[in-house]
Scaffold this motif. Structure first.
Motif, PDB file in Angstrom:
ATOM      1  N   CYS A  21       0.908  -1.129  -0.121  1.00 37.31           N
ATOM      2  CA  CYS A  21       0.116   0.047  -0.163  1.00 37.31           C
ATOM      3  C   CYS A  21       0.874   1.279   0.089  1.00 37.31           C
ATOM      4  O   CYS A  21       1.767   1.393   0.604  1.00 37.31           O
ATOM      5  N   THR A  22       0.578   2.102  -1.056  1.00 40.63           N
ATOM      6  CA  THR A  22       1.480   3.330  -1.196  1.00 40.63           C
ATOM      7  C   THR A  22       0.799   4.603  -0.161  1.00 40.63           C
ATOM      8  O   THR A  22       1.382   5.575  -0.030  1.00 40.63           O
ATOM      9  N   GLY A  23      -0.323   4.365   0.465  1.00 42.50           N
ATOM     10  CA  GLY A  23      -0.947   5.490   1.301  1.00 42.50           C
ATOM     11  C   GLY A  23      -1.719   6.561   0.366  1.00 42.50           C
ATOM     12  O   GLY A  23      -1.754   7.775   0.724  1.00 42.50           O
ATOM     13  N   CYS A  24      -1.815   6.037  -0.947  1.00 40.22           N
ATOM     14  CA  CYS A  24      -2.320   7.135  -1.769  1.00 40.22           C
ATOM     15  C   CYS A  24      -3.541   7.856  -1.407  1.00 40.22           C
ATOM     16  O   CYS A  24      -4.288   8.961  -1.806  1.00 40.22           O
ATOM     17  N   GLY A  25      -4.530   6.986  -1.017  1.00 37.06           N
ATOM     18  CA  GLY A  25      -5.830   7.335  -0.254  1.00 37.06           C
ATOM     19  C   GLY A  25      -7.101   7.225  -0.994  1.00 37.06           C
ATOM     20  O   GLY A  25      -8.237   7.599  -0.828  1.00 37.06           O
ATOM     21  N   TRP A  26      -6.918   6.579  -2.525  1.00 30.91           N
ATOM     22  CA  TRP A  26      -7.924   6.568  -3.475  1.00 30.91           C
ATOM     23  C   TRP A  26      -9.001   5.587  -2.823  1.00 30.91           C
ATOM     24  O   TRP A  26     -10.302   5.946  -3.008  1.00 30.91           O
ATOM     25  N   CYS A  27      -8.636   4.474  -2.038  1.00 28.81           N
ATOM     26  CA  CYS A  27      -9.774   3.711  -1.527  1.00 28.81           C
ATOM     27  C   CYS A  27     -10.527   4.319  -0.407  1.00 28.81           C
ATOM     28  O   CYS A  27     -11.642   4.210  -0.217  1.00 28.81           O
ATOM     29  N   CYS A  65      -8.396   0.954  -5.938  1.00 28.79           N
ATOM     30  CA  CYS A  65      -6.825   0.760  -5.869  1.00 28.79           C
ATOM     31  C   CYS A  65      -6.068   0.820  -7.234  1.00 28.79           C
ATOM     32  O   CYS A  65      -6.188  -0.139  -7.873  1.00 28.79           O
ATOM     33  N   PRO A  66      -5.440   1.672  -7.433  1.00 30.68           N
ATOM     34  CA  PRO A  66      -4.724   1.837  -8.659  1.00 30.68           C
ATOM     35  C   PRO A  66      -3.590   0.727  -8.636  1.00 30.68           C
ATOM     36  O   PRO A  66      -2.955   0.427  -9.626  1.00 30.68           O
ATOM     37  N   PHE A  67      -3.192   0.056  -7.510  1.00 31.74           N
ATOM     38  CA  PHE A  67      -1.969  -0.814  -7.189  1.00 31.74           C
ATOM     39  C   PHE A  67      -2.487  -2.194  -7.124  1.00 31.74           C
ATOM     40  O   PHE A  67      -1.485  -3.271  -6.823  1.00 31.74           O
ATOM     41  N   VAL A  69      -3.723  -3.729  -4.571  1.00 32.95           N
ATOM     42  CA  VAL A  69      -3.358  -3.906  -3.187  1.00 32.95           C
ATOM     43  C   VAL A  69      -4.443  -4.569  -2.242  1.00 32.95           C
ATOM     44  O   VAL A  69      -3.932  -5.253  -1.405  1.00 32.95           O
ATOM     45  N   ILE A  70      -5.736  -4.189  -2.778  1.00 30.28           N
ATOM     46  CA  ILE A  70      -6.948  -4.657  -1.877  1.00 30.28           C
ATOM     47  C   ILE A  70      -7.369  -5.839  -2.614  1.00 30.28           C
ATOM     48  O   ILE A  70      -7.609  -5.870  -3.595  1.00 30.28           O
TER      49      ILE A  70
HETATM   50  S1  SF4 Z   1      -5.936   2.671  -3.075  1.00 26.27           S
HETATM   51 FE1  SF4 Z   1      -4.547   1.237  -2.710  1.00 26.27          FE
HETATM   52  S2  SF4 Z   1      -2.558   1.990  -2.574  1.00 26.27           S
HETATM   53 FE2  SF4 Z   1      -3.946   3.664  -2.106  1.00 26.27          FE
HETATM   54  S3  SF4 Z   1      -4.179   3.629   0.048  1.00 26.27           S
HETATM   55 FE3  SF4 Z   1      -5.559   2.378  -0.797  1.00 26.27          FE
HETATM   56  S4  SF4 Z   1      -5.102   0.368  -0.280  1.00 26.27           S
HETATM   57 FE4  SF4 Z   1      -3.373   1.728  -0.545  1.00 26.27          FE
END
Ligand code: SF4
Ligand code: SF4
Length: 78
Positions: A21-27, A65-67, A69-70
């Motif tokens: 998780c990058t902590g980008c906050g999209w989720c 989540c763009p990566f 991760v979820i």
């Molecule tokens: S969108 Fe994905 S990468 Fe970004 S904070 Fe949420 S879980 Fe982390």
């Protein structure tokens, strides 16, 4: 809670891979019920699910989540 669908057995919950998780906050922004927040661990931020019992399993957070991760995983089958 009026207006919220009941949870069903075998429902899927978002599981966040904290290492990726990058902590980008999209989720956080994607959750209609505002159940996700960013937590700080040392110098790094990551997403966390709060009040898991209110989660409907809609997967909006996982889709957003763009990566990737979820992942949605089956909750306990009691
Ligand atoms: S969108 Fe994905 S990468 Fe970004 S904070 Fe949420 S879980 Fe982390
Ligand atoms: S699955 Fe839906 S309700 Fe649950 S945390 Fe993700 S966006 Fe929110």
């Amino acid at each position: 809670m009026p207006g919220e669908p009941p949870r069903t057995r075998g429902q899927r919950l978002p599981v966040i891979d904290l290492k990726r998780c990058t902590g980008c906050g999209w989720c956080v922004a994607a959750c209609p019920l505002d159940l996700l927040s960013l937590e700080r661990t040392g110098w790094k931020k990551h997403s966390t699910l709060n009040e898991a019992e209110r989660c409907t399993g809609c997967a909006y957070c996982a889709i957003r989540c763009p990566f990737g991760v979820i992942t949605m995983q089956e909750a306990g089958t009691d």
